[in-house]
Structures are given as C-alpha cells and as structure tokens.
Write a protein that holds these residues in place. Sequence first.
Motif, PDB file in Angstrom:
ATOM      1  N   ALA A  78       0.831  -1.213   0.000  1.00 26.87           N
ATOM      2  CA  ALA A  78       0.000   0.000   0.000  1.00 26.87           C
ATOM      3  C   ALA A  78       0.860   1.255   0.000  1.00 26.87           C
ATOM      4  CB  ALA A  78      -0.924  -0.009   1.218  1.00 26.87           C
ATOM      5  N   ARG A  79       1.978   1.230   0.723  1.00 25.85           N
ATOM      6  CA  ARG A  79       2.858   2.393   0.753  1.00 25.85           C
ATOM      7  C   ARG A  79       3.588   2.574  -0.575  1.00 25.85           C
ATOM      8  NH1 ARG A  79       6.895   3.459   4.519  1.00 25.85           N
ATOM      9  NH2 ARG A  79       6.270   5.637   4.368  1.00 25.85           N
ATOM     10  N   VAL A  80       3.870   1.479  -1.258  1.00 25.80           N
ATOM     11  CA  VAL A  80       4.462   1.611  -2.593  1.00 25.80           C
ATOM     12  C   VAL A  80       3.505   2.371  -3.507  1.00 25.80           C
ATOM     13  CG1 VAL A  80       5.100   0.317  -4.675  1.00 25.80           C
ATOM     14  CG2 VAL A  80       5.979  -0.390  -2.449  1.00 25.80           C
ATOM     15  N   ARG A  81       2.222   2.018  -3.480  1.00 22.22           N
ATOM     16  CA  ARG A  81       1.240   2.725  -4.320  1.00 22.22           C
ATOM     17  C   ARG A  81       1.169   4.201  -3.947  1.00 22.22           C
ATOM     18  NH1 ARG A  81      -4.422   0.461  -4.482  1.00 22.22           N
ATOM     19  NH2 ARG A  81      -4.436   0.805  -6.717  1.00 22.22           N
ATOM     20  N   ASN A  82       1.163   4.491  -2.655  1.00 24.21           N
ATOM     21  CA  ASN A  82       1.140   5.890  -2.239  1.00 24.21           C
ATOM     22  C   ASN A  82       2.411   6.605  -2.672  1.00 24.21           C
ATOM     23  OD1 ASN A  82      -1.367   5.947  -1.073  1.00 24.21           O
ATOM     24  ND2 ASN A  82      -0.646   5.653   1.019  1.00 24.21           N
ATOM     25  N   GLY A  83       3.561   5.927  -2.509  1.00 26.46           N
ATOM     26  CA  GLY A  83       4.821   6.554  -2.890  1.00 26.46           C
ATOM     27  C   GLY A  83       4.883   6.851  -4.374  1.00 26.46           C
ATOM     28  N   VAL A  84       4.410   5.933  -5.201  1.00 25.47           N
ATOM     29  CA  VAL A  84       4.401   6.156  -6.649  1.00 25.47           C
ATOM     30  C   VAL A  84       3.532   7.362  -7.001  1.00 25.47           C
ATOM     31  CG1 VAL A  84       3.649   5.183  -8.859  1.00 25.47           C
ATOM     32  CG2 VAL A  84       4.934   3.768  -7.233  1.00 25.47           C
ATOM     33  N   MET A  85       2.378   7.481  -6.375  1.00 25.80           N
ATOM     34  CA  MET A  85       1.492   8.610  -6.647  1.00 25.80           C
ATOM     35  C   MET A  85       2.111   9.924  -6.177  1.00 25.80           C
ATOM     36  SD  MET A  85      -1.413   9.484  -7.959  1.00 25.80           S
ATOM     37  CE  MET A  85      -2.501  10.916  -7.960  1.00 25.80           C
ATOM     38  N   LEU A  86       2.731   9.912  -5.005  1.00 28.12           N
ATOM     39  CA  LEU A  86       3.369  11.128  -4.503  1.00 28.12           C
ATOM     40  C   LEU A  86       4.505  11.566  -5.411  1.00 28.12           C
ATOM     41  CD1 LEU A  86       3.506  10.293  -0.690  1.00 28.12           C
ATOM     42  CD2 LEU A  86       2.278  12.225  -1.715  1.00 28.12           C
ATOM     43  N   VAL A  87       5.271  10.608  -5.901  1.00 27.62           N
ATOM     44  CA  VAL A  87       6.452  10.936  -6.701  1.00 27.62           C
ATOM     45  C   VAL A  87       6.081  11.307  -8.125  1.00 27.62           C
ATOM     46  CG1 VAL A  87       8.544   9.943  -7.711  1.00 27.62           C
ATOM     47  CG2 VAL A  87       8.050   9.609  -5.287  1.00 27.62           C
ATOM     48  N   ARG A  88       5.219  10.526  -8.759  1.00 22.89           N
ATOM     49  CA  ARG A  88       4.931  10.728 -10.189  1.00 22.89           C
ATOM     50  C   ARG A  88       3.737  11.636 -10.440  1.00 22.89           C
ATOM     51  NH1 ARG A  88       4.556   5.173 -13.177  1.00 22.89           N
ATOM     52  NH2 ARG A  88       4.980   6.516 -14.956  1.00 22.89           N
ATOM     53  N   GLY A  89       2.878  11.790  -9.440  1.00 23.28           N
ATOM     54  CA  GLY A  89       1.690  12.609  -9.641  1.00 23.28           C
ATOM     55  C   GLY A  89       0.577  11.885 -10.352  1.00 23.28           C
ATOM     56  N   ARG A  90       0.734  10.606 -10.604  1.00 24.86           N
ATOM     57  CA  ARG A  90      -0.325   9.797 -11.209  1.00 24.86           C
ATOM     58  C   ARG A  90      -0.224   8.396 -10.609  1.00 24.86           C
ATOM     59  NH1 ARG A  90       3.606  10.407 -15.196  1.00 24.86           N
ATOM     60  NH2 ARG A  90       4.423   8.453 -16.086  1.00 24.86           N
ATOM     61  N   PRO A  91      -1.367   7.702 -10.533  1.00 21.06           N
ATOM     62  CA  PRO A  91      -1.364   6.410  -9.831  1.00 21.06           C
ATOM     63  C   PRO A  91      -0.595   5.346 -10.589  1.00 21.06           C
ATOM     64  CG  PRO A  91      -3.514   6.860 -10.804  1.00 21.06           C
ATOM     65  CD  PRO A  91      -2.711   8.093 -10.983  1.00 21.06           C
ATOM     66  N   GLY A  92      -0.111   4.373  -9.845  1.00 21.79           N
ATOM     67  CA  GLY A  92       0.600   3.249 -10.438  1.00 21.79           C
ATOM     68  C   GLY A  92       0.742   2.145  -9.417  1.00 21.79           C
ATOM     69  N   ASP A  93       0.794   0.927  -9.913  1.00 23.74           N
ATOM     70  CA  ASP A  93       0.900  -0.242  -9.041  1.00 23.74           C
ATOM     71  C   ASP A  93       2.281  -0.887  -9.083  1.00 23.74           C
ATOM     72  OD1 ASP A  93      -1.795  -0.299  -8.028  1.00 23.74           O
ATOM     73  OD2 ASP A  93      -2.429  -0.947 -10.015  1.00 23.74           O
ATOM     74  N   THR A  94       3.197  -0.309  -9.855  1.00 22.69           N
ATOM     75  CA  THR A  94       4.534  -0.877  -9.956  1.00 22.69           C
ATOM     76  C   THR A  94       5.568   0.209  -9.698  1.00 22.69           C
ATOM     77  OG1 THR A  94       4.630  -0.449 -12.335  1.00 22.69           O
ATOM     78  CG2 THR A  94       3.802  -2.599 -11.636  1.00 22.69           C
ATOM     79  N   PHE A  95       6.765  -0.209  -9.381  1.00 18.83           N
ATOM     80  CA  PHE A  95       7.846   0.746  -9.138  1.00 18.83           C
ATOM     81  C   PHE A  95       8.176   1.499 -10.422  1.00 18.83           C
ATOM     82  CE2 PHE A  95       8.458  -2.370  -5.770  1.00 18.83           C
ATOM     83  CZ  PHE A  95       8.738  -1.564  -4.671  1.00 18.83           C
ATOM     84  N   PRO A  96       8.523   2.779 -10.325  1.00 16.77           N
ATOM     85  CA  PRO A  96       8.855   3.559 -11.534  1.00 16.77           C
ATOM     86  C   PRO A  96      10.094   3.004 -12.230  1.00 16.77           C
ATOM     87  CG  PRO A  96       8.549   4.996  -9.619  1.00 16.77           C
ATOM     88  CD  PRO A  96       8.604   3.596  -9.110  1.00 16.77           C
ATOM     89  N   ALA A  97      10.144   3.194 -13.548  1.00 19.31           N
ATOM     90  CA  ALA A  97      11.319   2.785 -14.304  1.00 19.31           C
ATOM     91  C   ALA A  97      12.404   3.862 -14.269  1.00 19.31           C
ATOM     92  CB  ALA A  97      10.931   2.480 -15.759  1.00 19.31           C
TER      93      ALA A  97
END
Length: 1007
Positions: free
Chosen positions: A944-963
């Motif tokens: 759940a924190r990975v999903r929140n972290g991806v949204m905070l960092v990229r500004g759009r939702p995602g279920d996987t780590f950024p490339a």
Amino acid sequence: MAQPAPQGRRSSTFTRLLRHGFTDPSAAARLLRTPELAPVHDDSVLLEAFGGAADPDQALLGLVRLVEAQDEAERQRLLATLVTAKPLRDRLLGVMGASEALADHLARHPRDWQSLVTYEAADLHPATPEFEQALAEGVWGEEGGALPRPDALRIAYRRCLLGIAARDVCGTTDLSEVAAELADLATATLRAALEIASGEAPGDAAVCRLAVIAMGKCGGRELNYVSDVDVVFVAEAKEGTEEAAALQAATRLAARLMQVCSDITVEGTIWPVDANLRPEGRNGPLVRTLSSHLAYYQRWAKTWEFQALLKARPTAGDPELGQAYVDTLAPLVWQAAERENFVTDVRQMRRRVIAGIPVAEVDRELKLGPGGLRDVEFAVQLLQLVHGRSDATLRSATTLDALTALAAGGYVGRQDAAALDAAYRFLRTLEHRIQLQRMRRTHLMPEDGTDLRRLARSMGLRTEPVDALRAQWKWHAREVRRLHEKLFYRPLLDAVAHLEPGETRLSAKAAGQRLEALGYADPVGALRHMEALASGVTRKAAIQRTLLPVLLGWFADSADPDAGLLGFRKVSDALGKTPWYLRLLRDEGAAAENLARVLSGGRLAPDLLLRAPEAVALLGAADGLRPRGRVALEQEVLAAVGRADGAEAAVAAARGVRRRELFRTAAADLIGAYGTEDRPAEEDPGRLLDVVGSAVSDLNAATLAGALRAAVRESWGDALPTRFAVIGMGRFGGHELSYGSDADVLFVHEPREGADEQEAAKAARAVANEMRRLLQLPSADPPLPIDADLRPEGRSGPLVRSLASYAAYYRRWSLTWEAQALLRAEPVAGDAELGRRFIDLIDPLRYPVEGLGEDAVREIRRLKARMESERLPRGADPTTHAKLGRGGLSDVEWTVQLFQMQHGWELPGLRTTRTREALAAAHQAGLIGTEEAQILDEAWVLAARVRNGVMLVRGRPGDTFPADARELAAVGRYLGYEEGHVGDMLDDYRRTTRRARGVVEEVFYGA
C-alpha cells in the motif's frame, strides 16, 4: 611529628588555597606539609604556579608523588629548580594539573622531569628530525639498553609527549602546532618501530622496499593526543627477489611494526596502528605493490576512499616509493567529483556517521555529532574535491590550511572561514584536553563536575568555569552547524546575485560545478532560478538570500534537488508579494524545512500547492499537518456549497477544499516518512499508512456529501421525493484509500412516505448522474472518479436501486463475489438512517450464519486464481506489482476476507471494513498464527505504501515501481531507503511479498 597549625592560621591557609583554585584545601594543606615538600611548602611563587594549573589539587598530588620517587640529591635539585625556574615550574605543574596519565608516567619514570627543563628556541617547535633523535637516544642510547626495544620506545614516546603537552598547556604552541607536533612524533615513532622490526628480521628488510603512508589526521599533520594512526603499506621487490617473496617479507615487517606500536605491556602502549583504509579494508592484503594499489583505485574504489587519499603522506620506510605512491594516486583523487555516484556516496557516508552515534551520546559528541568536528572536515573536504580539480592551491591535507586556501580562492567567504577556523580550533582544543587527562581515546564531553571544572580551567576559563565552558561549546557548535549549511551555498548566491562585491566571487563555472557535485542535474537551470529569487536590493531578495543557503541544502538532500528548487521558485513567484509568506519561512524554522521536503519529495504535493499556494501556511502552524476529521470536513464543504451560486460552483468549492486537504495529507505523509531536523521519521509505517487512508477516505466522503447536496439543491431544493444514501465500497469503505484511488460506491434510495415510486426512482437516478457529472467537470483540481461497478449486475444493472430492490436482488440472485464485495460496504454520504438500514440488510449476507460451505470456499478460491491469471497487466512483473502481484494487496485482502466470511457471524471483531483490523482480530481469535499474521500485515502495509509513494512521486497512480532512476530513488526515500539503495528496496519488497505469498498459499488455498 608536625604540630597542627593554630585555628586562625589554618583558616588563613585554607583561604589562600581556595583563592589559588584548590577545591579541597584540607587535603592540599596536608600534602604541602609532607616532609618531602618542607623546603617549599609555604613558597608563594609555587602556590601561584599551582593556581595556574587546570586542576591544582591534581597537580599537587602529582608533585608529591614525583618528589617522593626521587633520591635525596635529585629531590633537592628538583625543588630548587622549581622555585627558581619559572619555565619548568609552569610546564611541570601545568602538565600534571591537566593530565593524570602523564603525572603517572613521571612518578614511574622520575628522571623524565628533566626533559622539561630546557627552554631554547629549538625546543619551541620540534619537528620529525628532533623527535627521531629523541626516540633514538631513548631506544638505542644508554638508557634504553637494559630494556626490550619496544618498551624503550614506549617510554621515549611518552617523554616526548611530555614536552608537547607542556608547550600546549602553557600556551607556547597553538592548536595547529600541537597537532603537527603530535603527527611528527607519530612519524618518528613509525620510523623507529619499522627500524625495530627490520632489526629483528634483517632478512626480510633485505629483499623488499616497504613504504608506510600515513592517512587521516596523521597524514594531514593534525593528529590528536590519543588516536588510531591510519596507515597504508606499499611494497616493491628489490632486484633479484621474486615479487611474492618480497610481499611476504614486507607483510611480516608491516605486521611487526603495527605490533610494536599497538601492544600493551607494563610500560603501557603507544597507539593502535589502523590499516583498514587499505584497498578492500580488513579483507584485503595488508601490503600491496604500487601497481596493485593503482589497479584497485582505478576499478573498484568507492568515493570515500578517494576522500581518504586527500591526506595520504609518506612517513616511513622507502621515501622514493612512498612519494611515488602519492604522485601516482593523486590524479585519481581530483577526478572523484566527476564520478557518477559521487553525491550518493558522500551523502551516505555523512548519514552513516550521524546514524552511528548512540542516542545517549549525541548531545556530548564533539567529533561526530551535529555541529562537531566532522561537520567542518566533511565540508572542507567536499569543497576541496569539487574545486580542487581545477585549483591546485586547494590540495592541502590539513583542514585549517585547506580552509584558508578556500577563503583565499573565494570559495568560502572570509568572515565565514574565520568563524569556522575559530570554532574548529576551540573544538579540537577541547578534544585534546579531554584526551590528555587520562590519555584515552574519546570525543565525549565529560559529565562529572570535577572533570568539567578541570577542562574549563585548562581552556582558560576561571570565572564560573563550568557554565562558561558549556556556553562557549554550544555557541561554537551552533556556529559550525550554521556555517556547514552556509559553506556550500552562500558563494553560489554570490556567483549569481553579486551579493558581496568586495570579495572574490565564485565564478559561474565553479558554482555550476558545485551544484552538480551536490546532486543538481541541471546546474545552469538551478543558477537561473537562484538569480531570479535572490538578485536585487529589495527586502524580498534580502530574505531569499537568508533562506536559500539552508533550503538548497535540504533540496540537495532529496532525490530530486532540481524539482525542489523549481517548485520553490514557482511558489515564491506566486506568493512573492504576499507579506506573510517569506516572513513565515524566515521566522518559523519548521515551515521552511517542511516546504523543502514537500517540494523535493515528488510531483503530487507541489502540484496541489501550486494550485493554491496559500496552503504554505499549513506548514508553519502547530497542528497544520494534522488531518481533520470527517465531521469537520463535511461541515466546511456543506457550508461552502451553501454559499455557492449554482451546482457547478458549489462542487468547484468542494473540490477546492479537497485539494487543500489532499495537500495537507500528502505533506504530512512526506514529512512523516522523511523526517525533518526537529521531527524524526515515523518509526511505524503502518500507523502512517492508516492515517493517510483514513484522511483520504474522510475527505472523499465529505466531497461526495457536498456534491450530493449541490445535485439535490439544483433541481429539487428540499423536496427530493426519496431518501438517498451513498455507500462506500472497496478501499473507500475500508478507510484505506490511496491518493490515486477511485471512489467505489453504491447508490441506494427509498421513496418518502406518499411519494410515487417511479418518480422517486427517476429522481434518484437524476441525483446520481448529476453527482457524477459535477465531479467529472474539467478542472485544475484533482479528479474524484466515481466507480459504481460493484452494484448488482455490474454495469448492466441500474445505477441506483431502492432498498427494497437491493433486498430482493440479494435474496434471489446474489453471487458469492458480491457478498465478498459487501464486506467493506460502509455509508459515506447522504441519509444516515437509510445507510444504517442498508448495512442491516447486508450483514447476514456478508457474515453468513454458520459461515461458508465448501462449495462457496472453492468458488472464492477459483475466482481468485482466475483473477491472478487474467487481470495482471501484460508485461507486468508479478513479483513487484503491488495490487495483483505475488503477496500483494489482493493476496492479503482475499485471505482476510475469507476469514471474515467464514467466522464473522461468531466473532464480532471480524465485522470491520478495515483489512488490518480484521487481520488482527483473526490472529486474536487464533485463526492465524502470530508470525503468519505479521508477515501478511507487513506485506500489505508495504504494498500500500508503494502505491502511495508512486502517486506522490509521479503525480499519477501506479501499481509498480517507476522505471525512471530518479523517480525510483524518490520512492525509495519515501519508504525509508537511503539514496543508492534502491536495489535493497526491491530485494526487500520481493522477499517480504514472497513470504506473504507462502502464507496465502497455506492459509487461503489450503496448500
């Protein structure tokens, strides 16, 4: 027998002794009356000299012991010289008053006091040759002949140390000279130890050339009284000898040299010789050839190893080989700042130093703590590595000399350099005097009052010495912290804003190099932003010049410094004319650091802030980052809706509240995850996640309540012919929403008494559709998509049903997955009583009496297996997909929900919409073991924190780590990983979810 002195005389004596600094006048008077001191016991000159010592009581005791150890003739000579020779008197009493250990040495070796008698020009500043001569006389001279040579060396070393300490405490030499003398004595000692080793093994010495390279403080000629002496060994074979044999011989010589210096015997020890700075550290060979050293540094060395080479200096053994070592590796040192991982390595090293301090010692650390010596040394060395590439004047191994060169070159302001020099000298002198007392390696301020008093007096503080010492120490530590922050950034501002035209300015090229070394990917753009913020003579520019040095440091400590600086410029441009903005950042330290963390933590929070920059005020308020509850939010939203003119304006106002509160939550999340100077990072990530989930869920519920009120008011006023309620589903109903989640809902209505059922149904459909339309209107605010696909019959079924229709459907047609979906159903908006009745309706369905039959359990397992095979996106890595991957959110939630449907009818604790609460209740009821429950909880929180972290960092939702590497590093920072450790993050994620999947296989699938 001596007769006791009359009362009046005794009182007068005590007063004199107290006036001269004795703390125990009774004991001091008794010692002064010993027969050995009879010739001088009432000598006023001698008493005055005691008063000049750091600890007169200790000095007197040391003198008595020294006098007692002499024969009669030597005693008379000592006492006569004490009375008539002020240099000896000051030196001897000064040393014994400042060092219990050296007083012990004098008592053990009573003739060594004579080494303090001479007071000639050559004695003031001895260097390596003078120390070599003194050690040679002690080891190979007449006095050392009766002792093992290592012991003779230890005694001679302490005798030399006596002279250094005497000149130090008497003020004959300053800190730089004392540190240099200690390093020169260490050099002479290493040479003597190597000579002893070679004498014991002449065969080894005959086949190899061995050079000893001093590193660290010894290499920089700034050694402490008690310190490891860091060295590196390099060797070559002599002509006619095979390299392997020569290296073996050199290794034996090096090992023996270390043993001579480090062994503890009846004569004590000298200091440990530490060779761990060599290539590969303890795992590498003790001795290498020059070519082997070069190959290692060219291929494998880390940044900190080049930083260590800044202080490399040949000290013993073959001088040509030693110089060749330094000359060969020096070019690599000045290329270190160009390494791809330079910034990451430097930051990691700095964090490791701070993290390694025991909590109980942080406030006493002179060396490693905040505002300590390491802050100065780290700052100076980093500036050397950055600017020494093109400026050879900066390539000094000595900290204070390098600082002087940095000031002369304009890389550091002259006033700042002078203040840093003074603070460094004070802290190093303090460190020296602490170590001198017992000759122990320590960097901690003492806690005992007697020790503090002695220490303060040794620093020249005589009025309220302990309080004065603490005040000066704290002041200098604050100065170091302030200047450490300023040292990197103030010259950068000078380069772009022409702040100090009277001084030599850092060139734009040099400023760009420094920014690049500090992690800014676009130094030209960063300089442009700084110029726009800080140029000019306005009050706004002046405040920015005060703020930027600190802010730039905070930005540089993030995964994306460029984004932080760009965001700060945008916010400043938007609020620059607002009088409270810069005042808030200047006067409220927490606000400035909070803003820096938020702006450099990713895209979501800055995007929200830039749409309403006035939300900066939340960062400075005492409770500004505490999420507000649903009741308060709903009241504000409904009030805003009531004031608005029209439904669209009403929902725009509600979305504006949501935007501000999303920023509040995101900012609190980032700051809680990263921590700030005054606020450590949240230790319990699960608690932080729960706060975020509840806050976002409450906020979305309040927004839906506002949209519902606006939709009803627009067409029906207060005359809606049916009751209407919104039921939250999925993570919305479970208070587990992430920043990018849709709002899963069901719409339910019930005609009012006397209303036409068809008209009521028509009105309910219109309200639901209007809500969806209003919330989907184009806007700069974050969208709030409504998803009603969990309703009966899914997209094929009616958007809204009456309560009776739901009852009929669930009674006749409900499938197992629909009952499972209802586990997280909870009213979120609209008619509260209708919402409660809906829950009463579905409770028997989701918590069936007697639990689930075997067919239903098999059906749930089949559906889960089908979902795993069909819904995972093509190309997605199943080991890192946070929602549908192995051990991810779906795995844990389906396992917990199976417990709820099987046992919820008999266990009230399982009747909750929250996953973690239900898992805890299952564990408490004995349905799952402690370890298994912990594994599932940890995996669910992490995913759940990975999903929140991806949204905070990229500004759009995602279920996987950024490339993207920088985005991945930012997610890592959010999850608590230092920069450069994203590999560890991914490994930990895979390991955690793999363990969770093992539990799911056993508990859910029954494998």
